[in-house]
Design an enzyme around this catalytic site. Structure first.
Site, mmCIF file in Angstrom:
data_model
loop_
_atom_site.group_PDB
_atom_site.id
_atom_site.type_symbol
_atom_site.label_atom_id
_atom_site.label_comp_id
_atom_site.label_asym_id
_atom_site.label_seq_id
_atom_site.Cartn_x
_atom_site.Cartn_y
_atom_site.Cartn_z
ATOM 1 N N GLN A 160 -31.294 -73.636 36.924
ATOM 2 C CA GLN A 160 -32.096 -72.476 37.345
ATOM 3 C C GLN A 160 -31.997 -72.406 38.867
ATOM 4 O O GLN A 160 -32.095 -73.441 39.541
ATOM 5 C CB GLN A 160 -33.542 -72.713 36.904
ATOM 6 C CG GLN A 160 -34.388 -71.466 36.886
ATOM 7 C CD GLN A 160 -35.840 -71.797 36.593
ATOM 8 O OE1 GLN A 160 -36.217 -72.961 36.552
ATOM 9 N NE2 GLN A 160 -36.643 -70.775 36.407
ATOM 10 N N LYS A 179 -25.596 -55.422 -1.296
ATOM 11 C CA LYS A 179 -26.513 -56.560 -1.356
ATOM 12 C C LYS A 179 -26.155 -57.482 -0.199
ATOM 13 O O LYS A 179 -24.983 -57.614 0.143
ATOM 14 C CB LYS A 179 -26.321 -57.306 -2.667
ATOM 15 C CG LYS A 179 -26.836 -56.549 -3.871
ATOM 16 C CD LYS A 179 -26.735 -57.393 -5.102
ATOM 17 C CE LYS A 179 -27.362 -56.660 -6.275
ATOM 18 N NZ LYS A 179 -27.299 -57.437 -7.507
ATOM 19 N N ASP A 224 -32.438 -63.842 7.424
ATOM 20 C CA ASP A 224 -33.486 -63.962 6.411
ATOM 21 C C ASP A 224 -34.892 -64.061 7.017
ATOM 22 O O ASP A 224 -35.640 -63.097 7.061
ATOM 23 C CB ASP A 224 -33.227 -65.184 5.529
ATOM 24 C CG ASP A 224 -32.098 -64.924 4.531
ATOM 25 O OD1 ASP A 224 -31.777 -63.759 4.297
ATOM 26 O OD2 ASP A 224 -31.563 -65.895 3.999
ATOM 27 N N GLN A 252 -35.296 -65.755 0.524
ATOM 28 C CA GLN A 252 -35.929 -66.188 1.775
ATOM 29 C C GLN A 252 -36.591 -65.091 2.616
ATOM 30 O O GLN A 252 -37.712 -65.276 3.118
ATOM 31 C CB GLN A 252 -34.905 -66.936 2.650
ATOM 32 C CG GLN A 252 -35.510 -67.508 3.905
ATOM 33 C CD GLN A 252 -34.583 -68.355 4.767
ATOM 34 O OE1 GLN A 252 -34.923 -68.657 5.892
ATOM 35 N NE2 GLN A 252 -33.442 -68.759 4.271
ATOM 36 N N TYR A 287 -26.866 -61.277 1.965
ATOM 37 C CA TYR A 287 -27.461 -62.595 2.230
ATOM 38 C C TYR A 287 -27.327 -62.910 3.720
ATOM 39 O O TYR A 287 -26.584 -62.243 4.445
ATOM 40 C CB TYR A 287 -26.748 -63.681 1.417
ATOM 41 C CG TYR A 287 -27.125 -63.697 -0.049
ATOM 42 C CD1 TYR A 287 -28.392 -64.101 -0.454
ATOM 43 C CD2 TYR A 287 -26.214 -63.318 -1.024
ATOM 44 C CE1 TYR A 287 -28.742 -64.114 -1.804
ATOM 45 C CE2 TYR A 287 -26.554 -63.335 -2.374
ATOM 46 C CZ TYR A 287 -27.822 -63.732 -2.758
ATOM 47 O OH TYR A 287 -28.166 -63.749 -4.087
ATOM 48 N N GLU A 288 -28.024 -63.949 4.129
ATOM 49 C CA GLU A 288 -28.106 -64.398 5.522
ATOM 50 C C GLU A 288 -26.835 -64.189 6.364
ATOM 51 O O GLU A 288 -26.845 -63.484 7.361
ATOM 52 C CB GLU A 288 -28.477 -65.890 5.510
ATOM 53 C CG GLU A 288 -28.454 -66.593 6.852
ATOM 54 C CD GLU A 288 -29.541 -66.101 7.779
ATOM 55 O OE1 GLU A 288 -30.703 -66.110 7.377
ATOM 56 O OE2 GLU A 288 -29.227 -65.699 8.912
ATOM 57 N N ASN A 312 -37.999 -57.378 -1.712
ATOM 58 C CA ASN A 312 -36.650 -57.450 -1.118
ATOM 59 C C ASN A 312 -35.591 -57.554 -2.202
ATOM 60 O O ASN A 312 -34.705 -58.388 -2.168
ATOM 61 C CB ASN A 312 -36.528 -58.596 -0.095
ATOM 62 C CG ASN A 312 -36.580 -59.978 -0.703
ATOM 63 O OD1 ASN A 312 -37.385 -60.232 -1.601
ATOM 64 N ND2 ASN A 312 -35.736 -60.883 -0.244
ATOM 65 N N PHE A 313 -35.700 -56.637 -3.175
ATOM 66 C CA PHE A 313 -34.667 -56.554 -4.208
ATOM 67 C C PHE A 313 -33.427 -55.885 -3.635
ATOM 68 O O PHE A 313 -33.458 -55.279 -2.562
ATOM 69 C CB PHE A 313 -35.176 -55.720 -5.396
ATOM 70 C CG PHE A 313 -36.285 -56.383 -6.154
ATOM 71 C CD1 PHE A 313 -36.145 -57.678 -6.632
ATOM 72 C CD2 PHE A 313 -37.471 -55.708 -6.396
ATOM 73 C CE1 PHE A 313 -37.172 -58.291 -7.336
ATOM 74 C CE2 PHE A 313 -38.497 -56.318 -7.098
ATOM 75 C CZ PHE A 313 -38.350 -57.616 -7.563
ATOM 76 N N GLY A 354 -28.756 -65.932 30.029
ATOM 77 C CA GLY A 354 -29.249 -65.012 31.050
ATOM 78 C C GLY A 354 -28.626 -65.319 32.394
ATOM 79 O O GLY A 354 -27.447 -65.639 32.494
ATOM 80 N N GLY A 355 -29.441 -65.268 33.425
ATOM 81 C CA GLY A 355 -28.935 -65.525 34.759
ATOM 82 C C GLY A 355 -28.938 -67.003 35.124
ATOM 83 O O GLY A 355 -28.692 -67.367 36.272
ATOM 84 N N THR A 397 -41.385 -56.891 -15.544
ATOM 85 C CA THR A 397 -41.695 -55.518 -15.110
ATOM 86 C C THR A 397 -40.681 -54.510 -15.634
ATOM 87 O O THR A 397 -40.689 -53.349 -15.223
ATOM 88 C CB THR A 397 -41.779 -55.459 -13.573
ATOM 89 O OG1 THR A 397 -40.582 -56.030 -13.047
ATOM 90 C CG2 THR A 397 -42.976 -56.207 -13.062
ATOM 91 N N ARG A 439 -40.321 -63.219 -12.690
ATOM 92 C CA ARG A 439 -39.832 -63.009 -14.049
ATOM 93 C C ARG A 439 -40.222 -64.191 -14.939
ATOM 94 O O ARG A 439 -40.021 -65.346 -14.544
ATOM 95 C CB ARG A 439 -38.311 -62.904 -14.003
ATOM 96 C CG ARG A 439 -37.758 -61.869 -14.963
ATOM 97 C CD ARG A 439 -36.291 -62.041 -15.062
ATOM 98 N NE ARG A 439 -35.639 -61.869 -13.781
ATOM 99 C CZ ARG A 439 -34.670 -60.992 -13.581
ATOM 100 N NH1 ARG A 439 -34.290 -60.211 -14.559
ATOM 101 N NH2 ARG A 439 -34.081 -60.911 -12.414
#
Ligand code: COA
Length: 416
Positions: A273, A137, A169, A17, A139-140, A96-97, A248-249, A74, A38
């Site tokens: 707010q 290695k 990712d 991803q 992952y997310e 991103n190997f 936040g505020g 390759t 591949r």
């Protein structure tokens, strides 16, 4: 219409991803993105979570639109030779190997820079170079934990929690896209390529910077007034999980609407707010709160903020999430319904803007995807289907000067 990145040739050596999200974005904006895969298998996501037998999975189609697919082994000498030719005439290589994979293949940064000094080499890794975890290695969810998102997400009485948003990712892919575009602009000035590296840990942490803000505030004053733990609960020496509190505020919370007992998404997010306090009181039919010293300021409201949220929930009890937002929007109150994926998929506004698009595909029929979230006045990105495995192998090889006989020979030895 000419697209800004037309003429930019990108070798897309990415998978899963993080990398594919980056190159897909660049393809939408006009880059010629050639995905190198591949032979025989391709990107692992072609097969992951398939919903139609023998057709590329949505995991792949939704991250690889507008690209070409070139199959190339390759690790074989003949495949390396093809890749080298491609490198000599490309502007960018994105990968991103796992750590060291490109070096083991014989394509270190030094070698790539030697082959094409103008090329930008862009990498995603789990951790940045030199980090004590740089051999891992990732992952997310690993990145969400390593980048500070998990320890600060969820409820204080539950475990660290992962977000559904792909902070590790796709978010890293977006950071990488910014890096690539910056390096391309830099190349216009210097004539030289450079290495652009983004780690998933850093990208998650970049989005968690307000939590690092809170860590420093906590260390200085011992409490965080906008967190549900204040003022009745206890703070330790680390930023706690704040449930659904506004970051936040502006205090906020997810509040129940009509039907919550049976519909797990019958909720709205309601933000108090500061300057909207008067309209909120009017909308709720509580005009007496406007000048009441116990309610008038944000500081006065905070100790009993959950009592205020309960009052708002009582007001919401006979309104659906959509009815509630339709009333509250008239009072300029920042709020939204909690929308499901089904509701988003069918949202007419998202369809009209091109954020949700239906894409025809040769094997799947049409599928829904998220189109460009970035809108331009002079360009409307058009999403086309992801390529079949090796769909453009011949086209790319012919473009590199290979004859039909040479292509046949490469096929015989399974190099393409
Ligand atoms: N021809 C021949 N070999 C190829 C090839 C091709 N076209 N494409 C890839 N390979 C080889 C690589 O050279 C590597 O070989 P090696 O390990 O023997 O040197 C191998 O395929 C697989 O590499 P790897 O990337 O480590 O795959 P993996 O499935 O084991 O790990 C990840 C997957 C995502 C965990 C890993 O790639 C990773 O950590 N990437 C960086 C962080 C990242 O992007 N993670 C998020 C993914 S969404």
């Amino acid at each position: 219409m000419t697209k800004p990145l037309e003429g930019i040739k990108i070798i897309d050596f990415t998978h899963v991803q993080a990398g594919p999200a980056c190159t897909q974005l660049l393809a939408w904006f006009g880059a010629n993105v050639i995905k190198v895969e591949r032979p025989g298998s391709g990107d692992v996501t072609r097969n992951q979570l398939r919903d139609i037998p023998d057709a590329d999975a949505l995991y792949f189609t939704m991250l690889n639109s507008n690209k070409k697919s070139l199959t190339l082994d390759t690790k074989k000498a003949e495949g390396k030779e093809v890749l080298e030719k491609l490198i000599r005439e490309s502007d960018v290589l994105v990968e991103n190997f796992g750590p060291g994979a490109l070096d083991r293949m014989g394509f270190s940064w030094e070698r790539l820079n030697e082959l094409n000094p103008k090329m930008i080499v862009a990498s995603v890794k789990g951790f940045s170079d030199g980090h004590h975890y740089d051999d891992l290695k990732v992952y997310e969810n690993v990145a969400q934990c390593a980048g500070g998102a998990a320890s600060t997400t969820g409820f204080w009485d539950g475990p660290p929690t992962i977000s559904a948003a792909a902070l590790g990712d796709s978010n890293t892919g977006m950071h990488l896209a910014i890096g690539i575009l910056t390096a391309l602009l830099g190349r216009d000035k210097t004539g030289k390529g450079q290495k652009v590296a983004v780690s998933m840990q850093d990208s998650v942490l970049n989005l968690c910077r307000v939590k690092l803000r809170d860590q420093q505030r906590l260390e200085r004053v011992g409490y965080l007034e906008e967190y549900p733990q204040y003022p009745h609960g206890e703070f330790s020496d680390v930023v706690p999980r704040g449930g659904n509190a506004g970051g936040g505020g502006q205090p906020g919370w997810v509040l129940k609407c009509k039907g919550w007992e049976t519909d797990p998404n019958a909720y709205i997010y309601f933000t108090i707010q500061g300057h909207a306090w008067e309209p909120i009181c009017k909308a709720l039919g509580k005009p007496e709160w406007i000048d009441d010293p116990a309610y008038k300021t944000a500081e006065a409201r905070q100790p009993h903020i959950f009592e205020i949220f309960k009052t708002i929930e009582a007001w919401l009890a006979d309104k659906t999430k959509f009815e509630a937002v339709d009333i509250l929007r008239k009072f300029d109150i920042p709020c939204a319904p909690v929308l499901t994926m089904k509701e988003l998929a069918n949202d007419p506004s998202l369809r009209a803007s091109g954020t949700i698009v239906e894409v025809p595909h040769k094997k799947r029929g049409s599928y829904l995807t998220v189109g460009s979230p970035i809108k331009f006045s002079d360009m409307k990105p058009h999403v086309t289907a992801s390529p079949l495995l090796g769909e453009h192998t011949d086209e790319v090889l012919v473009g590199l000067g290979y004859s039909q006989q040479e292509i046949f020979n490469l096929r015989e030895i399974k190099a393409v």
